[in-house]
Write a protein that holds these residues in place. Structure first.
Motif, PDB file in Angstrom:
ATOM      1  N   ASN A 172       0.846  -1.187   0.000  1.00 38.89           N
ATOM      2  CA  ASN A 172       0.000   0.000   0.000  1.00 38.89           C
ATOM      3  C   ASN A 172       0.882   1.238   0.000  1.00 38.89           C
ATOM      4  N   SER A 217      -1.283   9.473   6.244  1.00 40.61           N
ATOM      5  CA  SER A 217      -0.111   8.657   5.903  1.00 40.61           C
ATOM      6  C   SER A 217       1.135   9.503   5.671  1.00 40.61           C
ATOM      7  N   SER A 268       0.200   5.987  -5.183  1.00 48.39           N
ATOM      8  CA  SER A 268      -0.778   5.098  -4.552  1.00 48.39           C
ATOM      9  C   SER A 268      -1.677   4.482  -5.604  1.00 48.39           C
ATOM     10  N   HIS A 285      -4.713   2.907  -4.592  1.00 46.04           N
ATOM     11  CA  HIS A 285      -6.013   2.715  -3.939  1.00 46.04           C
ATOM     12  C   HIS A 285      -7.116   2.854  -4.991  1.00 46.04           C
ATOM     13  N   THR A 326      -5.619   1.392 -10.221  1.00 50.28           N
ATOM     14  CA  THR A 326      -5.693   0.673  -8.953  1.00 50.28           C
ATOM     15  C   THR A 326      -5.093  -0.721  -9.041  1.00 50.28           C
ATOM     16  N   GLU A 328      -5.370  -2.453  -3.276  1.00 54.66           N
ATOM     17  CA  GLU A 328      -4.498  -1.633  -2.446  1.00 54.66           C
ATOM     18  C   GLU A 328      -3.126  -1.739  -3.083  1.00 54.66           C
ATOM     19  N   GLN A 348      -2.070  -8.296  -7.460  1.00 58.82           N
ATOM     20  CA  GLN A 348      -2.151  -6.839  -7.521  1.00 58.82           C
ATOM     21  C   GLN A 348      -1.341  -6.296  -8.703  1.00 58.82           C
TER      22      GLN A 348
END
Length: 400
Positions: free
Chosen positions: A71, A100, A193, A195, A201, A204, A258
């Motif tokens: 992430n 974050s 990122s 997300h 995406t 995550e 991912q």
């Protein structure tokens, strides 16, 4: 104060019958097939697809190296470790961001120092940064807020002057450019990122890009418990099976599932940005004559990728609270949001001793902004619905 509920009496109907979120992933059959292909392969995690994804991202942003993480938060943590941030070190960042961006400093037992924002761009102010630099300052974490690049030339000048590391939080900004250069190729380390509400995406996920080989090697090891199998890094070698845990790392590994999705999504990124630009143009044209609304500012010679579309409300002219506007737009089935609550106003940070008022520009901005829906899965009709709802609430409210 007038009652905004008057907009909905006497048979008043919402602009939309169905709810429109402020952001949403765009997944197609190619993406699904990419995941299926990984499921049928020999590796589900720590396999070759991750390396393929890293190389694809590095090539896209013109960086030498990329290291994928589970992430974006883990990626920022890794960057703080690679930069050598430790107890008593100070790191300057912006409060107008998700937690974050400063939590990663705390993970390394450093101290976040919050610089105020430029009231035009909403990005961290280099003038504010300069005032906060001390002998304890180790790094700067600028955030490319909403996809608008921070003033990287000025920040780099300060970093060079005081020997500071720049960890660019570009969670919003993949595909954005700064004076002709891709975000991800400029700073010492840059985090993106993945997300679901971001441009592309992996469910995550996050990644650090860098041109520094030493940072790259530290990041690789940090994301996997501090373990290495590289023979030239081992203190001794018992055989082909041998590995060493050389420092306390974390399990921040991305899965091949991912990464497979990320590779497929990355191929669509430029198209997604083009669609976002189109919808931003529609918003700008619709609201440019509304004196109660300030449109997003665009830095010269830079191109935002438009992760978020934020409007600033003149609440004194409107004579209405932001909360009432927010609730009214929700009644119109428009999924708006607010980005962000200044980090140091969070209860945890208040307990650490941070006080209200340290960044007045950021606090004033927070009180006056709303985020409108913006994602590639929207239609022109969806955008027009958002425009109608905003104008209904802001303009027609005065007539109630």
């Amino acid at each position: 104060m007038k009652n905004i509920d008057k907009l909905y009496i006497n048979g008043g109907k919402p602009v939309r019958d169905t709810y429109l979120p402020y952001g949403k992933q765009e997944i197609d059959d190619e993406d699904i097939q990419a995941i299926i292909n990984v499921l049928k392969s020999d590796y589900l995690t720590t396999g070759p697809t991750i390396l393929q994804f890293e190389r694809a991202v590095a090539e896209y942003v013109d960086a030498k190296y990329a290291v994928a993480f589970a992430n974006g938060t883990g990626a920022l943590h890794g960057a703080c470790f690679a930069a050598g941030i430790q107890e008593s070190d100070e790191v300057i960042t912006t409060p107008m961001t998700f937690v974050s961006s400063s939590n990663c400093i705390l993970y390394q037992r450093g101290k976040p120092v919050f610089a105020d924002i430029d009231p035009r761009t909403y990005n961290i102010s280099p003038l504010s940064i300069k005032k906060l630099i001390t002998k304890k300052t180790k790094a700067i974490i600028p955030v490319d807020f909403t996809g608008q690049p921070a003033d990287l030339d000025e920040i780099q000048y300060l970093a060079n002057q005081f020997n500071l590391v720049i960890i660019e939080d570009a969670a919003h900004a993949i595909g954005a450019t700064y004076k002709g250069r891709k975000i991800g190729s400029i700073s010492d380390m840059t985090m993106f990122s993945f997300h679901p509400v971001k441009h592309i995406t992996t469910g995550e996920g996050g990644i650090i890009t860098t041109n520094n080989k030493e940072y790259y090697e530290k990041l690789i090891q940090f994301r996997s418990h501090g373990i290495t199998r590289e023979q030239n890094q081992l203190s001794e070698n018992h055989g082909p099976w041998y590995y060493e845990m050389q420092f306390l790392g974390f399990n921040y590994r991305m899965t091949d599932l991912q990464a497979g999705l990320g590779i497929s999504q990355l191929k669509k990124l430029d198209r997604f940005i083009k669609i976002r630009n189109k919808y931003v143009d529609m918003y700008n044209k619709a609201f440019q004559e509304v004196k109660e609304v300030t449109l997003p500012y665009q830095l010269a010679n830079c191109q935002s990728n438009w992760h978020l579309y934020i409007i600033r409300l003149d609440l004194e002219q409107l004579k209405i609270g932001r909360k009432e506007i927010f609730e009214a737009l929700q009644k119109e089935n428009i999924g708006i949001n607010v980005h962000y609550i200044p980090v140091y106003l969070q209860p945890y940070y208040q307990k650490l001793g941070y006080k209200k008022g340290i960044c007045p520009n950021a606090e004033k901005l927070y009180a006056e902004i709303i985020t409108l829906p913006l994602f590639p899965g929207m239609s022109d009709s969806d955008v027009r619905d958002v425009i109608k709802a905003v104008l209904k609430v802001i303009i027609n409210y005065k007539k109630t």
